[in-house]
Write an enzyme that holds these catalytic residues in place. Structure first.
Site, PDB file in Angstrom:
ATOM      1  N   ASN A 248       2.414  -3.114  -3.447  1.00  0.00           N
ATOM      2  CA  ASN A 248       2.644  -3.557  -4.816  1.00  0.00           C
ATOM      3  C   ASN A 248       1.442  -3.115  -5.646  1.00  0.00           C
ATOM      4  O   ASN A 248       0.362  -3.654  -5.498  1.00  0.00           O
ATOM      5  CB  ASN A 248       2.799  -5.089  -4.823  1.00  0.00           C
ATOM      6  CG  ASN A 248       2.846  -5.660  -6.222  1.00  0.00           C
ATOM      7  OD1 ASN A 248       2.995  -4.943  -7.200  1.00  0.00           O
ATOM      8  ND2 ASN A 248       2.710  -6.980  -6.328  1.00  0.00           N
TER       9      ASN A 248
ATOM     10  N   LYS B 292       0.945  -3.405  -8.774  1.00  0.00           N
ATOM     11  CA  LYS B 292       0.657  -4.273  -9.918  1.00  0.00           C
ATOM     12  C   LYS B 292       0.426  -3.416 -11.180  1.00  0.00           C
ATOM     13  O   LYS B 292       1.166  -2.480 -11.413  1.00  0.00           O
ATOM     14  CB  LYS B 292      -0.529  -5.180  -9.592  1.00  0.00           C
ATOM     15  CG  LYS B 292      -0.264  -5.954  -8.279  1.00  0.00           C
ATOM     16  CD  LYS B 292      -1.256  -7.013  -7.959  1.00  0.00           C
ATOM     17  CE  LYS B 292      -0.838  -7.693  -6.644  1.00  0.00           C
ATOM     18  NZ  LYS B 292      -1.687  -8.802  -6.305  1.00  0.00           N
TER      19      LYS B 292
ATOM     20  N   HIS C 139       7.227 -12.786  -7.857  1.00  0.00           N
ATOM     21  CA  HIS C 139       5.825 -12.668  -7.435  1.00  0.00           C
ATOM     22  C   HIS C 139       4.999 -13.783  -8.092  1.00  0.00           C
ATOM     23  O   HIS C 139       5.240 -14.138  -9.239  1.00  0.00           O
ATOM     24  CB  HIS C 139       5.273 -11.292  -7.821  1.00  0.00           C
ATOM     25  CG  HIS C 139       3.939 -11.037  -7.196  1.00  0.00           C
ATOM     26  ND1 HIS C 139       2.772 -11.528  -7.724  1.00  0.00           N
ATOM     27  CD2 HIS C 139       3.596 -10.378  -6.056  1.00  0.00           C
ATOM     28  CE1 HIS C 139       1.755 -11.172  -6.937  1.00  0.00           C
ATOM     29  NE2 HIS C 139       2.237 -10.470  -5.920  1.00  0.00           N
TER      30      HIS C 139
ATOM     31  N   GLU D  80       2.206 -13.829  -9.423  1.00  0.00           N
ATOM     32  CA  GLU D  80       1.563 -13.492 -10.695  1.00  0.00           C
ATOM     33  C   GLU D  80       2.569 -13.564 -11.852  1.00  0.00           C
ATOM     34  O   GLU D  80       2.208 -13.919 -12.981  1.00  0.00           O
ATOM     35  CB  GLU D  80       0.899 -12.107 -10.599  1.00  0.00           C
ATOM     36  CG  GLU D  80      -0.393 -12.190  -9.778  1.00  0.00           C
ATOM     37  CD  GLU D  80      -0.753 -10.934  -9.013  1.00  0.00           C
ATOM     38  OE1 GLU D  80      -0.216  -9.860  -9.328  1.00  0.00           O
ATOM     39  OE2 GLU D  80      -1.573 -11.035  -8.085  1.00  0.00           O
TER      40      GLU D  80
ATOM     41  N   GLY E  18      -5.258 -11.566  -3.306  1.00  0.00           N
ATOM     42  CA  GLY E  18      -6.379 -10.965  -4.027  1.00  0.00           C
ATOM     43  C   GLY E  18      -7.692 -11.713  -3.856  1.00  0.00           C
ATOM     44  O   GLY E  18      -8.655 -11.459  -4.559  1.00  0.00           O
TER      45      GLY E  18
ATOM     46  N   SER F 202      -3.941 -10.608   0.896  1.00  0.00           N
ATOM     47  CA  SER F 202      -5.134 -10.027   1.530  1.00  0.00           C
ATOM     48  C   SER F 202      -4.841  -9.354   2.877  1.00  0.00           C
ATOM     49  O   SER F 202      -5.653  -9.442   3.802  1.00  0.00           O
ATOM     50  CB  SER F 202      -6.236 -11.067   1.668  1.00  0.00           C
ATOM     51  OG  SER F 202      -6.624 -11.536   0.391  1.00  0.00           O
TER      52      SER F 202
END
Ligand code: PGA
Length: 249
Positions: free
Chosen positions: A9, A11, A95, A97, A173, A213
């Site tokens: 991904n 982003k 997701h 985010e 992240g 991660s």
């Protein structure tokens, strides 16, 4: 029996030119790999160019969202019908985010999922608890509610087009990944929920990715867990060597 699926991904990283150059390099490195699915999700604006760069490739292209309608007065939104026409295979939905910064909800994910499937696309549906929810013992309840909301009204026949991604928000992240055992525990729980809602065959067939991660140093141990069928990777998917190592786990 469940084909592993490794997805990157991207982003909001990489310009269009960078995305195309990166896709071409990846294509060279990952040529011929057929025993696992390889997916990359560039930014929307790079999607068409990346697809062009990957004609006849074993790398599939995903987007990071899609709308619940195919057309209409929805400024800035992306129609799954146009994605299908471009050659997109997967759409990432829910997701964390999007949930955090764009007010994404399970109800919206559910509407989007239905339209994505109607257009003949596949979906990666993300669920995951926050640190606070985990520490207060609510992980299973949160996952159960998210999954219930996202899969509302989705029939057994559509499950083959759905991958679930378990992404604990506290691990995204942050460099703090769930241990392989912690992740597998939730994956097994998710599989149990699918068995309850559908049946044990469907539960045995559905693929569940872990995300948060994931990097070349921990992917092997994660993938060795019985209920982990793949990885959804952010940061470590942005470098060619690192993504290659992830795919080859
Ligand atoms: P990360 O992101 O690998 O950088 O933690 C994962 C994700 O957001 O899917």
């Amino acid at each position: 029996m469940r084909k592993p699926i490794i997805a990157g991904n991207w982003k909001m990283y990489k310009t269009v030119a960078e995305s195309v150059a990166f896709a071409k390099q990846l294509n060279e490195k990952l040529k011929g790999i057929q025993d696992r699915e390889i997916v990359i999700a560039p930014t929307f604006i790079a999607t068409a160019s990346v697809i062009d760069a990957l004609r006849f490739s074993n790398i599939q292209v995903a987007t990071q969202d899609a709308h619940w309608e195919n057309e209409g007065a929805y400024t800035s939104s992306i129609s799954p019908a146009s994605l299908k026409g471009l050659g997109i295979k997967y759409v990432i939905l829910g997701h964390s985010e999007k949930r955090q910064f764009d007010n994404e909800t399970d109800e919206r994910v559910n509407r989007k999922l239905k339209n994505v499937l109607k257009n003949g696309l596949k979906a990666i549906v993300c669920v995951g608890e926050t640190l606070q929810e985990r520490e207060s013992g609510k992980t299973e309840k949160v996952i159960e509610n998210q999954l219930k909301g996202c899969l509302e009204g989705i029939g057994l026949g559509d499950l083959a087009s759905i991958v679930i991604a378990y992404e604990p928000v506290w691990a995204i992240g942050t460099g703090k990944n769930a241990t392989p055992e912690q992740a597998n525990e939730v994956h097994a729980f998710i599989r149990g929920l699918v068995a309850k809602k559908y049946n044990s065959e469907a539960a045995g067939n559905i693929r569940i990715q872990y995300g948060g991660s994931v990097k070349p140093e921990n992917v092997k141990q994660l993938m060795a867990q019985p209920d982990i069928d793949g990885a959804l990777v952010g940061g470590a998917s942005l470098k060619v060597d690192s993504f290659e190592a992830l795919v080859r786990f």
